[in-house]
Design an enzyme around this catalytic site. Structure first.
Site, PDB file in Angstrom:
ATOM      1  N   HIS A   1       0.811  -1.213   0.000  1.00 48.82           N
ATOM      2  CA  HIS A   1       0.000   0.000   0.000  1.00 48.82           C
ATOM      3  C   HIS A   1       0.849   1.270   0.000  1.00 48.82           C
ATOM      4  CE1 HIS A   1       0.448  -0.503   4.377  1.00 48.82           C
ATOM      5  NE2 HIS A   1       0.338   0.806   4.435  1.00 48.82           N
TER       6      HIS A   1
ATOM      7  N   LYS B   1       0.496   5.516  -2.147  1.00 47.64           N
ATOM      8  CA  LYS B   1       0.538   6.845  -1.526  1.00 47.64           C
ATOM      9  C   LYS B   1       0.867   7.894  -2.582  1.00 47.64           C
ATOM     10  CE  LYS B   1       1.873   5.307   3.092  1.00 47.64           C
ATOM     11  NZ  LYS B   1       0.755   5.785   3.884  1.00 47.64           N
TER      12      LYS B   1
ATOM     13  N   HIS C   1       7.980  -2.489   2.093  1.00 50.68           N
ATOM     14  CA  HIS C   1       7.771  -1.045   1.951  1.00 50.68           C
ATOM     15  C   HIS C   1       9.075  -0.260   1.707  1.00 50.68           C
ATOM     16  CE1 HIS C   1       3.865  -2.103   3.248  1.00 50.68           C
ATOM     17  NE2 HIS C   1       4.102  -2.140   4.537  1.00 50.68           N
TER      18      HIS C   1
END
Ligand code: NAP
Length: 481
Positions: free
Chosen positions: A176, A180, A238
């Site tokens: 995710h 952004k 990430h």
């Protein structure tokens, strides 16, 4: 400025794990927002699914309660219309009950998306049953959540399980962070402006710091987290993704495989990390507050809740430029950023002003998404020539209106799934390449029996992380500064 909303085509989205935390907190409110702004068409259908035995009305009531908690700004009439597009079908993903009911709920002529908001142990079984029961059409997509594996072997097994039933172009592995707005803006900044790219290399850049600091602890995920730790939970996915977007070569076009080819090259260029370039930590108990080992219920745990690493890329562009990565829980502030430190001018013409601090380009992911460029200017006024640092600051909310930074990463990513755009999703080889780099690092500290250092809650991490930077004559940017 109001963001432009282009509606997607009608779709059926089956949400496995629909009663779970992620679905109720992020995915369903995210879909509601896309409905409210007109991106999700009125004739789209969302079919929630889990083992819990309930009817569609009960499921809609559950969503109402979650909206009140997680998205209380919703409009009642819009929510009513949204919920009229929502139904529920109980299915045991690890058995055969419920699949034919699910098949009946799907329409033959629209895009199908199967969102697996369930643990990874269910991924292959669900993919297999979707195929076996004839639910997976050539136009279907399957979306899987993190964690994508625990190591290289398990990631390969997950890939094999999914690819046995779906083509790679149908598989959407969510990270995710890639949804952004600022992360995407990093690509715009680099590749839509001619200012930065000529400077984006080892000749002009001294080093890069990537920080993802959290104030929360393991938050009810203790059992999972203790098997994982910061390296697996945050760095492998990430932070490596942020590193890729910072370091990759310009792709020939902004297209899924062109972008992902370049990201894989960055991961494959990651060099092994030496023990001295790793600092791991665990937050300690203090002031009556439990520490990491209390929160995970494992007094002898050697799992890290903090990690800092110095990483090098073995390629021409980045030879000799360290990338410092750091992430942890219970730190001073919730803050994520990429800071690019440019080299000092080769010669200073200003006597008696002390050392120059150099330009720093900071890409802020949270809070207050935006971009800052630290520059040096003359202190205004008479009385000698003094220099000070000022920030050229662009907050997206200020510059573009609140709408620009409002959509949650999940909203963007789910709409990309429906559109069939895989640019912001990890490809299978990318996930495997990241594990191939991470596995030996973890193996190294496990073989050595290393214990993480302790750090204070609300601090910037353990002393070892500061030393890792100081040894190189550099300093971390202050967390929460
Ligand atoms: P959760 O709260 O435990 O929810 C799990 C969901 O799966 C529930 O709806 C559960 O419902 C369903 N489920 C479990 N076993 C099932 C089975 N055999 N057949 C059908 N449904 C089944 O978990 P979560 O926090 O939502 O996380 C879901 C996934 O997303 C996990 O892989 C997690 O690592 C990942 N993730 C979560 C977050 C987050 O913020 N929560 C963030 C990133 C990634 P029933 O018990 O009714 O079947």
């Amino acid at each position: 400025m109001v963001s432009r909303v282009i509606p997607v085509n009608p779709f059926d989205l089956v949400l496995f794990g629909a009663t779970g935390d992620l679905a109720q907190r992020k995915i369903l409110p995210g879909l509601y927002h896309r409905f409210e702004v007109g991106q999700m068409p009125e004739d789209a259908c969302i079919i929630g699914s889990a083992r819990s035995d309930m009817d569609s009305d009960a499921f809609r009531e559950q969503i109402r309660a979650s909206m009140a908690e997680f998205a209380p700004e919703f409009k009642k009439d819009v929510l009513d219309r949204f919920l009229s597009r929502v139904s529920y079908v109980p299915v045991d993903a690890s058995g055969d009950a419920g699949w034919s009911d699910l098949a009946k709920a799907l329409r033959p002529d629209v895009v199908r998306a199967f969102y697996l908001s369930v643990g990874p142990s269910l991924f292959s079984g669900i993919a297999h049953r979707l195929n076996e029961h004839g639910l997976a059409t050539p136009d279907s997509r399957i979306v899987v959540e993190k964690p994508f594996g625990h190591d290289l072997a398990s990631a390969k097994a997950l890939n094999e399980g999914l690819r046995a039933c779906f083509e790679e172009h149908q598989i959407y592995r969510i990270d995710h962070y890639l949804g952004k707005e600022t992360v995407q803006n990093l690509m715009a900044l680099r590749f839509a402006n001619s200012l930065f790219e000529p400077l984006w290399n080892s000749t002009h850049i001294d080093h890069v710091q990537i920080t993802v600091a959290e104030t929360v602890s393991v938050e009810g995920r203790g059992a999972y987290y203790d098997q994982s730790g910061a390296m697996r939970d945050m760095i492998q996915n990430h932070l490596v993704q942020l590193l890729c977007l910072t370091a990759m070569e310009p792709p020939s076009k902004f297209a899924p495989n062109a972008v992902r080819d370049e990201k894989v090259k960055v991961i494959e260029a990651l060099e092994p990390v030496e023990q001295k370039d790793i600092a791991r930590g665990q937050y300690r108990a203090e002031h009556g507050q439990g520490g990491y080992v209390d929160h995970v219920g494992n007094p002898g745990s050697r799992t890290e809740s903090f990690i800092a690493l110095k990483v090098h890329l073995g390629n021409w562009r980045w030879a000799g430029v360290p990338f410092y990565l750091r992430t942890g829980k219970r730190l001073r502030a919730r803050e994520s950023e990429i800071a690019v430190f440019f080299r000092d001018p080769p010669h200073t013409i200003f006597p008696n002003v002390g050392p120059l601090h150099g330009n720093v380009l900071v890409i802020r992911l949270q809070p207050d998404e935006g971009i800052t460029l630290r520059t040096t200017i003359k202190d205004p006024g008479p009385g000698g020539f003094r220099l000070s640092d000022v920030a050229l600051d662009m907050s997206f909310a200020d510059a573009l209106g609140v709408e620009a930074s409002a959509p949650d990463a999940y909203e963007r990513l789910i709409m990309d799934v429906i559109r069939g755009d895989q640019t912001l999703f990890m490809r299978g080889d990318e996930a495997e390449a990241a594990w191939a780099w991470v596995d030996p690092i973890i193996q190294g500290w496990e073989d050595r029996g290393d214990r993480p250092a302790r750090y204070d809650q609300g601090s910037s991490g353990p002393e070892e992380a500061l030393m890792l930077m100081h040894r190189d004559g550099r300093r971390w940017r202050q967390i929460g500064g």
